[in-house]
Write a protein that holds these residues in place. Structure first.
Motif, PDB file in Angstrom:
ATOM      1  N   GLY A 130      95.519  74.362  25.597  1.00 27.53           N
ATOM      2  CA  GLY A 130      94.653  73.195  25.489  1.00 27.53           C
ATOM      3  C   GLY A 130      94.086  72.825  26.847  1.00 27.53           C
ATOM      4  N   SER A 131      93.068  71.981  26.838  1.00 30.29           N
ATOM      5  CA  SER A 131      92.359  71.626  28.069  1.00 30.29           C
ATOM      6  C   SER A 131      92.708  70.222  28.546  1.00 30.29           C
ATOM      7  CB  SER A 131      90.848  71.707  27.830  1.00 30.29           C
ATOM      8  OG  SER A 131      90.137  71.176  28.927  1.00 30.29           O
ATOM      9  N   LYS A 132      92.906  70.071  29.851  1.00 32.10           N
ATOM     10  CA  LYS A 132      93.146  68.754  30.448  1.00 32.10           C
ATOM     11  C   LYS A 132      91.913  67.861  30.349  1.00 32.10           C
ATOM     12  CE  LYS A 132      97.369  69.437  31.869  1.00 32.10           C
ATOM     13  NZ  LYS A 132      98.490  68.738  31.187  1.00 32.10           N
ATOM     14  N   LYS A 133      90.774  68.445  29.992  1.00 32.89           N
ATOM     15  CA  LYS A 133      89.559  67.656  29.818  1.00 32.89           C
ATOM     16  C   LYS A 133      89.562  66.908  28.484  1.00 32.89           C
ATOM     17  CE  LYS A 133      86.683  70.760  32.604  1.00 32.89           C
ATOM     18  NZ  LYS A 133      85.487  71.647  32.620  1.00 32.89           N
ATOM     19  N   VAL A 134      90.523  67.249  27.622  1.00 32.46           N
ATOM     20  CA  VAL A 134      90.612  66.630  26.295  1.00 32.46           C
ATOM     21  C   VAL A 134      91.725  65.586  26.298  1.00 32.46           C
ATOM     22  CG1 VAL A 134      91.157  67.022  23.859  1.00 32.46           C
ATOM     23  CG2 VAL A 134      89.763  68.684  25.121  1.00 32.46           C
ATOM     24  N   THR A 135      91.416  64.375  25.825  1.00 37.66           N
ATOM     25  CA  THR A 135      92.428  63.333  25.645  1.00 37.66           C
ATOM     26  C   THR A 135      92.484  62.957  24.176  1.00 37.66           C
ATOM     27  OG1 THR A 135      92.118  62.408  27.862  1.00 37.66           O
ATOM     28  CG2 THR A 135      93.148  60.981  26.222  1.00 37.66           C
ATOM     29  N   VAL A 136      93.669  63.040  23.591  1.00 39.85           N
ATOM     30  CA  VAL A 136      93.871  62.677  22.191  1.00 39.85           C
ATOM     31  C   VAL A 136      94.495  61.285  22.143  1.00 39.85           C
ATOM     32  CG1 VAL A 136      94.961  63.291  20.009  1.00 39.85           C
ATOM     33  CG2 VAL A 136      94.222  65.097  21.585  1.00 39.85           C
ATOM     34  N   ALA A 137      93.826  60.350  21.492  1.00 41.31           N
ATOM     35  CA  ALA A 137      94.340  58.981  21.382  1.00 41.31           C
ATOM     36  C   ALA A 137      95.240  58.856  20.164  1.00 41.31           C
ATOM     37  CB  ALA A 137      93.188  57.991  21.283  1.00 41.31           C
ATOM     38  N   VAL A 138      96.425  58.305  20.368  1.00 40.47           N
ATOM     39  CA  VAL A 138      97.358  58.053  19.267  1.00 40.47           C
ATOM     40  C   VAL A 138      97.269  56.570  18.919  1.00 40.47           C
ATOM     41  CG1 VAL A 138      99.764  58.100  18.527  1.00 40.47           C
ATOM     42  CG2 VAL A 138      98.870  59.926  19.986  1.00 40.47           C
ATOM     43  N   ILE A 139      96.608  56.265  17.816  1.00 42.53           N
ATOM     44  CA  ILE A 139      96.410  54.880  17.372  1.00 42.53           C
ATOM     45  C   ILE A 139      97.539  54.561  16.407  1.00 42.53           C
ATOM     46  CG2 ILE A 139      94.783  53.274  16.311  1.00 42.53           C
ATOM     47  CD1 ILE A 139      92.550  55.238  17.067  1.00 42.53           C
ATOM     48  N   ASP A 140      98.574  53.874  16.921  1.00 45.12           N
ATOM     49  CA  ASP A 140      99.818  53.798  16.162  1.00 45.12           C
ATOM     50  C   ASP A 140     100.667  52.622  16.657  1.00 45.12           C
ATOM     51  OD1 ASP A 140     102.264  54.609  14.727  1.00 45.12           O
ATOM     52  OD2 ASP A 140     101.351  56.583  14.580  1.00 45.12           O
ATOM     53  N   LEU A 150     106.414  63.394  27.740  1.00 45.53           N
ATOM     54  CA  LEU A 150     105.073  62.828  27.600  1.00 45.53           C
ATOM     55  C   LEU A 150     104.452  62.436  28.941  1.00 45.53           C
ATOM     56  CD1 LEU A 150     105.517  60.530  24.467  1.00 45.53           C
ATOM     57  CD2 LEU A 150     104.439  62.777  24.589  1.00 45.53           C
ATOM     58  N   ALA A 151     105.296  62.041  29.890  1.00 42.71           N
ATOM     59  CA  ALA A 151     104.788  61.548  31.178  1.00 42.71           C
ATOM     60  C   ALA A 151     103.797  62.501  31.852  1.00 42.71           C
ATOM     61  CB  ALA A 151     105.961  61.241  32.109  1.00 42.71           C
ATOM     62  N   PRO A 152     104.040  63.822  31.850  1.00 44.23           N
ATOM     63  CA  PRO A 152     103.095  64.716  32.549  1.00 44.23           C
ATOM     64  C   PRO A 152     101.696  64.733  31.945  1.00 44.23           C
ATOM     65  CG  PRO A 152     105.200  65.819  32.173  1.00 44.23           C
ATOM     66  CD  PRO A 152     105.217  64.571  31.350  1.00 44.23           C
ATOM     67  N   ASN A 153     101.586  64.427  30.656  1.00 43.70           N
ATOM     68  CA  ASN A 153     100.291  64.529  29.974  1.00 43.70           C
ATOM     69  C   ASN A 153      99.713  63.173  29.578  1.00 43.70           C
ATOM     70  OD1 ASN A 153     100.274  67.306  30.115  1.00 43.70           O
ATOM     71  ND2 ASN A 153     101.156  67.614  28.079  1.00 43.70           N
ATOM     72  N   PHE A 154     100.345  62.081  29.996  1.00 41.18           N
ATOM     73  CA  PHE A 154      99.901  60.766  29.527  1.00 41.18           C
ATOM     74  C   PHE A 154      98.744  60.240  30.369  1.00 41.18           C
ATOM     75  CE2 PHE A 154     100.069  56.191  28.790  1.00 41.18           C
ATOM     76  CZ  PHE A 154     100.160  56.169  27.409  1.00 41.18           C
ATOM     77  N   ASP A 155      97.745  59.679  29.688  1.00 35.80           N
ATOM     78  CA  ASP A 155      96.559  59.134  30.348  1.00 35.80           C
ATOM     79  C   ASP A 155      96.576  57.607  30.242  1.00 35.80           C
ATOM     80  OD1 ASP A 155      94.089  58.442  31.330  1.00 35.80           O
ATOM     81  OD2 ASP A 155      92.966  59.910  30.144  1.00 35.80           O
ATOM     82  N   GLU A 156      97.027  56.937  31.297  1.00 34.00           N
ATOM     83  CA  GLU A 156      97.092  55.474  31.300  1.00 34.00           C
ATOM     84  C   GLU A 156      95.708  54.848  31.202  1.00 34.00           C
ATOM     85  OE1 GLU A 156      99.208  53.711  34.485  1.00 34.00           O
ATOM     86  OE2 GLU A 156     101.096  54.753  34.063  1.00 34.00           O
ATOM     87  N   ARG A 157      94.724  55.469  31.828  1.00 33.39           N
ATOM     88  CA  ARG A 157      93.383  54.881  31.871  1.00 33.39           C
ATOM     89  C   ARG A 157      92.739  54.801  30.491  1.00 33.39           C
ATOM     90  NH1 ARG A 157      90.653  58.734  36.173  1.00 33.39           N
ATOM     91  NH2 ARG A 157      91.734  60.188  34.787  1.00 33.39           N
ATOM     92  N   ALA A 158      93.219  55.618  29.566  1.00 34.86           N
ATOM     93  CA  ALA A 158      92.657  55.617  28.213  1.00 34.86           C
ATOM     94  C   ALA A 158      93.591  54.927  27.222  1.00 34.86           C
ATOM     95  CB  ALA A 158      92.385  57.048  27.760  1.00 34.86           C
ATOM     96  N   SER A 159      94.563  54.154  27.718  1.00 34.94           N
ATOM     97  CA  SER A 159      95.559  53.521  26.856  1.00 34.94           C
ATOM     98  C   SER A 159      95.423  52.005  26.873  1.00 34.94           C
ATOM     99  CB  SER A 159      96.969  53.922  27.308  1.00 34.94           C
ATOM    100  OG  SER A 159      97.144  55.327  27.221  1.00 34.94           O
ATOM    101  N   ALA A 160      95.860  51.368  25.780  1.00 39.57           N
ATOM    102  CA  ALA A 160      95.738  49.910  25.685  1.00 39.57           C
ATOM    103  C   ALA A 160      96.583  49.387  24.531  1.00 39.57           C
ATOM    104  CB  ALA A 160      94.282  49.502  25.472  1.00 39.57           C
TER     105      ALA A 160
END
Length: 226
Positions: A130-140, A150-160
């Motif tokens: 998979g590509s680091k250019k792709v961010t999958v949002a988990v709406i849950d 999860l920490a190595p692949n987590f994107d804080e900037r896209a989380s809320a």
């Protein structure tokens, strides 16, 4: 005007037209409502009110297309930065047995993941993780980004945290609170648990994953959150 009712959340849909949202905001305040957030581009306003007659009153206001409460139960205060309980871990013996079966390049618990070969994800990993250019949002229910897989692949900037209807991007706001479901964390791991020599492997361990928390402390998903 009464303000002795339970605090409920409302969604107010505004008719199109210049200046309409501004006028409706004034009507909301007059009817005893507090604007949580206004999505002016699409004419949607999230409101909290303790006026039992708020819905009926605001529906009569000029510029309002429709309005209604998103729930019958009052809004529940929530903690947003605690880390919820996790599933019962494997015993040391179970983990050791799985690690002994792991092939070269596999994470130690990967032999227990029957689902990966079932969908041929193990074959796909030979081509790409998979590509680091792709961010999958988990709406849950929220995602525990402190989990070592999860920490190595987590994107804080896209989380809320969007439970209130307004995005809260405070660090950690997207995590499940103590006592809340860890379903979102589980889903995030299924998608993108890192191939890092520890734990399990996700279906796409090379992509980024973000957490969008939309479940309230009771486990309900309301309109304004999603």
């Amino acid at each position: 005007m009464r303000t002795d009712g339970p605090k409920l959340s409302y969604v107010v849909n505004v008719r199109g037209g210049h200046g309409t949202v501004k006028d409706v905001k004034k009507a909301i305040a007059k009817a005893g409502g507090t604007v949580v957030i206004a999505y002016e581009q699409i004419g949607v306003i999230v409101v909290h009110s303790q006026n039992p007659a708020f819905g009926e009153t605001i529906r009569r206001a000029r510029g309002v297309e429709s309005a209604g409460a998103t729930r019958t139960n009052p809004i529940v205060p929530q903690a947003t930065k605690d880390i919820g309980s996790i599933a019962e871990p494997l015993t040391a013996e179970q983990a050791a047995a799985a690690a002994a079966d792991a092939k070269a390049g596999e994470d130690p618990l990967e032999p227990l993941q029957w689902s990966l070969p079932a969908i041929k994800a193990d074959k796909a990993h030979q081509k790409s993780l998979g590509s680091k250019k792709v961010t999958v949002a988990v709406i849950d229910t929220g995602v525990d980004d402190t989990h070592p897989d999860l920490a190595p692949n987590f994107d804080e900037r896209a989380s809320a945290n969007c439970v209130s209807g307004a995005p809260d991007t405070t660090a950690g706001s997207w995590r499940p609170a103590a006592g809340e479901s860890d379903h979102g964390t589980h889903v995030a791991g299924t998608i993108a648990a890192a191939k890092n020599g520890a734990g399990v492997t996700g279906v796409a361990p090379g992509v980024k994953v973000s957490g969008i928390k939309v479940s309230n402390p009771d486990g309900f998903f309301y309109t304004e959150a999603v």
